[in-house]
Write a protein that holds these residues in place. Structure first.
Motif, PDB file in Angstrom:
ATOM      1  N   THR A 149       0.825  -1.214   0.000  1.00  0.00           N
ATOM      2  CA  THR A 149       0.000   0.000   0.000  1.00  0.00           C
ATOM      3  C   THR A 149       0.855   1.259   0.000  1.00  0.00           C
ATOM      4  N   PHE A 150       1.931   1.270   0.777  1.00  0.00           N
ATOM      5  CA  PHE A 150       2.797   2.448   0.848  1.00  0.00           C
ATOM      6  C   PHE A 150       3.356   2.780  -0.541  1.00  0.00           C
ATOM      7  N   GLU A 151       3.876   1.782  -1.234  1.00  0.00           N
ATOM      8  CA  GLU A 151       4.404   2.001  -2.582  1.00  0.00           C
ATOM      9  C   GLU A 151       3.307   2.476  -3.528  1.00  0.00           C
ATOM     10  N   ASP A 152       2.132   1.864  -3.403  1.00  0.00           N
ATOM     11  CA  ASP A 152       1.013   2.268  -4.261  1.00  0.00           C
ATOM     12  C   ASP A 152       0.618   3.723  -4.006  1.00  0.00           C
ATOM     13  N   GLN A 153       0.600   4.127  -2.722  1.00  0.00           N
ATOM     14  CA  GLN A 153       0.275   5.519  -2.402  1.00  0.00           C
ATOM     15  C   GLN A 153       1.294   6.470  -3.021  1.00  0.00           C
ATOM     16  N   LEU A 154       2.568   6.167  -2.828  1.00  0.00           N
ATOM     17  CA  LEU A 154       3.618   7.049  -3.346  1.00  0.00           C
ATOM     18  C   LEU A 154       3.581   7.186  -4.857  1.00  0.00           C
ATOM     19  N   THR A 155       3.441   6.062  -5.539  1.00  0.00           N
ATOM     20  CA  THR A 155       3.493   6.115  -7.003  1.00  0.00           C
ATOM     21  C   THR A 155       2.252   6.741  -7.622  1.00  0.00           C
ATOM     22  N   SER A 156       1.175   6.861  -6.847  1.00  0.00           N
ATOM     23  CA  SER A 156      -0.030   7.485  -7.397  1.00  0.00           C
ATOM     24  C   SER A 156      -0.198   8.930  -6.938  1.00  0.00           C
ATOM     25  N   ALA A 157       0.753   9.439  -6.157  1.00  0.00           N
ATOM     26  CA  ALA A 157       0.656  10.803  -5.628  1.00  0.00           C
ATOM     27  C   ALA A 157       1.081  11.836  -6.661  1.00  0.00           C
ATOM     28  N   ASP A 158       0.382  12.959  -6.652  1.00  0.00           N
ATOM     29  CA  ASP A 158       0.829  14.128  -7.406  1.00  0.00           C
ATOM     30  C   ASP A 158       1.847  14.908  -6.582  1.00  0.00           C
ATOM     31  N   VAL A 159       1.637  14.911  -5.261  1.00  0.00           N
ATOM     32  CA  VAL A 159       2.497  15.632  -4.324  1.00  0.00           C
ATOM     33  C   VAL A 159       2.775  14.727  -3.133  1.00  0.00           C
ATOM     34  N   ILE A 160       4.027  14.702  -2.697  1.00  0.00           N
ATOM     35  CA  ILE A 160       4.397  13.966  -1.486  1.00  0.00           C
ATOM     36  C   ILE A 160       4.840  14.992  -0.449  1.00  0.00           C
ATOM     37  N   VAL A 161       4.229  14.948   0.728  1.00  0.00           N
ATOM     38  CA  VAL A 161       4.593  15.828   1.833  1.00  0.00           C
ATOM     39  C   VAL A 161       5.369  14.977   2.834  1.00  0.00           C
ATOM     40  N   LEU A 162       6.655  15.293   2.997  1.00  0.00           N
ATOM     41  CA  LEU A 162       7.488  14.569   3.955  1.00  0.00           C
ATOM     42  C   LEU A 162       7.341  15.256   5.301  1.00  0.00           C
ATOM     43  N   ASN A 163       6.769  14.545   6.247  1.00  0.00           N
ATOM     44  CA  ASN A 163       6.415  15.094   7.551  1.00  0.00           C
ATOM     45  C   ASN A 163       7.287  14.475   8.636  1.00  0.00           C
ATOM     46  N   LYS A 164       7.277  15.100   9.785  1.00  0.00           N
ATOM     47  CA  LYS A 164       8.001  14.630  10.974  1.00  0.00           C
ATOM     48  C   LYS A 164       9.502  14.579  10.735  1.00  0.00           C
ATOM     49  N   ILE A 165       9.989  15.525   9.941  1.00  0.00           N
ATOM     50  CA  ILE A 165      11.423  15.564   9.641  1.00  0.00           C
ATOM     51  C   ILE A 165      12.234  16.002  10.862  1.00  0.00           C
ATOM     52  N   ASP A 166      11.579  16.616  11.836  1.00  0.00           N
ATOM     53  CA  ASP A 166      12.277  17.011  13.054  1.00  0.00           C
ATOM     54  C   ASP A 166      12.631  15.809  13.930  1.00  0.00           C
ATOM     55  N   LEU A 167      12.104  14.651  13.601  1.00  0.00           N
ATOM     56  CA  LEU A 167      12.345  13.447  14.394  1.00  0.00           C
ATOM     57  C   LEU A 167      13.469  12.579  13.825  1.00  0.00           C
ATOM     58  N   VAL A 168      14.119  13.061  12.759  1.00  0.00           N
ATOM     59  CA  VAL A 168      15.264  12.349  12.182  1.00  0.00           C
ATOM     60  C   VAL A 168      16.436  13.319  12.081  1.00  0.00           C
ATOM     61  N   THR A 169      17.637  12.776  12.056  1.00  0.00           N
ATOM     62  CA  THR A 169      18.827  13.615  11.927  1.00  0.00           C
ATOM     63  C   THR A 169      18.942  14.110  10.481  1.00  0.00           C
ATOM     64  N   PRO A 170      19.752  15.136  10.252  1.00  0.00           N
ATOM     65  CA  PRO A 170      19.951  15.605   8.874  1.00  0.00           C
ATOM     66  C   PRO A 170      20.474  14.504   7.945  1.00  0.00           C
ATOM     67  N   GLU A 171      21.349  13.665   8.437  1.00  0.00           N
ATOM     68  CA  GLU A 171      21.873  12.557   7.626  1.00  0.00           C
ATOM     69  C   GLU A 171      20.762  11.565   7.304  1.00  0.00           C
ATOM     70  N   GLU A 172      19.941  11.254   8.318  1.00  0.00           N
ATOM     71  CA  GLU A 172      18.828  10.331   8.102  1.00  0.00           C
ATOM     72  C   GLU A 172      17.819  10.924   7.124  1.00  0.00           C
ATOM     73  N   LEU A 173      17.591  12.227   7.224  1.00  0.00           N
ATOM     74  CA  LEU A 173      16.665  12.898   6.319  1.00  0.00           C
ATOM     75  C   LEU A 173      17.143  12.778   4.881  1.00  0.00           C
ATOM     76  N   ALA A 174      18.425  12.964   4.661  1.00  0.00           N
ATOM     77  CA  ALA A 174      18.966  12.825   3.297  1.00  0.00           C
ATOM     78  C   ALA A 174      18.744  11.404   2.772  1.00  0.00           C
ATOM     79  N   ALA A 175      18.943  10.422   3.637  1.00  0.00           N
ATOM     80  CA  ALA A 175      18.718   9.018   3.237  1.00  0.00           C
ATOM     81  C   ALA A 175      17.237   8.755   2.968  1.00  0.00           C
ATOM     82  N   VAL A 176      16.359   9.350   3.782  1.00  0.00           N
ATOM     83  CA  VAL A 176      14.900   9.194   3.587  1.00  0.00           C
ATOM     84  C   VAL A 176      14.494   9.787   2.243  1.00  0.00           C
ATOM     85  N   GLU A 177      14.962  10.999   1.961  1.00  0.00           N
ATOM     86  CA  GLU A 177      14.624  11.643   0.694  1.00  0.00           C
ATOM     87  C   GLU A 177      15.137  10.832  -0.489  1.00  0.00           C
ATOM     88  N   SER A 178      16.346  10.299  -0.364  1.00  0.00           N
ATOM     89  CA  SER A 178      16.897   9.477  -1.429  1.00  0.00           C
ATOM     90  C   SER A 178      16.066   8.221  -1.637  1.00  0.00           C
TER      91      SER A 178
END
Length: 181
Positions: A149-178
């Motif tokens: 379901t997660f993959e299906d949601q992402l691939t059908s989205a027009d816009v992705i809002v990455l939330n709760k970025i304050d709960l990960v480190t900057p390095e982790e955030l870069a890996a999440v975005e990648s």
């Protein structure tokens, strides 16, 4: 409630999806606050998969919402798709909002939910439509529920809002975005 005069303008519809706890309701609350500041009427359809929804306490009580409808007990992208169609038409007829936001359950697919806006009679008055998926950065960092379901949601989205970025480190955030890319 007195029925508003019917406009001929088309109404945009946004579908907000994402897993439980990703921040969908927070996003919708912010959209409501922005609409109030701008003097716009925003109608909200909240879909709860279970029989009891908590979003009603957060959204329905808000004076910023001229039209709030909760569809519970199933998913608007499948079991409740006809109910969603009827609800969208009812909001158009009785509230005539400037915009409609459909907040889906955590298991709904935005693309399947947006199919309702292409069905009669709704397709005759819908303007732009958009599928927004809210993603919890911690979920991606931890690799939780990343398939299906997660993959299906992402691939059908027009816009992705990455939330709760304050709960990960900057390095982790870069890996999440990648990983999301």
């Amino acid at each position: 409630m007195q029925k508003p005069a019917t406009r001929t303008a088309r109404i945009p519809v946004a579908v907000v999806s994402g897993f439980l706890g990703a921040g969908k309701t927070t996003l919708v609350c912010n959209l409501l606050a922005d609409a109030r500041r701008r003097g716009l009427r925003l109608a909200v359809v909240s879909n709860e998969f279970g029989a009891l929804g908590i979003d009603q306490a957060l959204l329905a009580g808000s004076d910023a919402t001229p039209g709030y409808v909760e569809l519970a007990g199933g998913c608007v992208c499948c079991q409740l798709s006809n109910d969603l169609l009827d609800t969208l038409q009812q909001l158009r007829d009785e509230v005539d909002p400037d915009c409609i936001v459909v907040e889906t359950s955590g298991v709904a697919l935005p693309s399947e939910t947006l199919i309702a806006v292409y069905r009669d009679p709704v397709r005759s008055w819908v303007a732009d439509d958009i599928g927004v998926v809210v993603v919890n950065a911690e979920q991606v960092r931890d690799g939780r529920d990343m398939e299906g379901t997660f993959e299906d949601q992402l691939t059908s989205a027009d816009v992705i809002v990455l939330n709760k970025i304050d709960l990960v480190t900057p390095e982790e955030l870069a890996a999440v975005e990648s990983r999301l890319r």
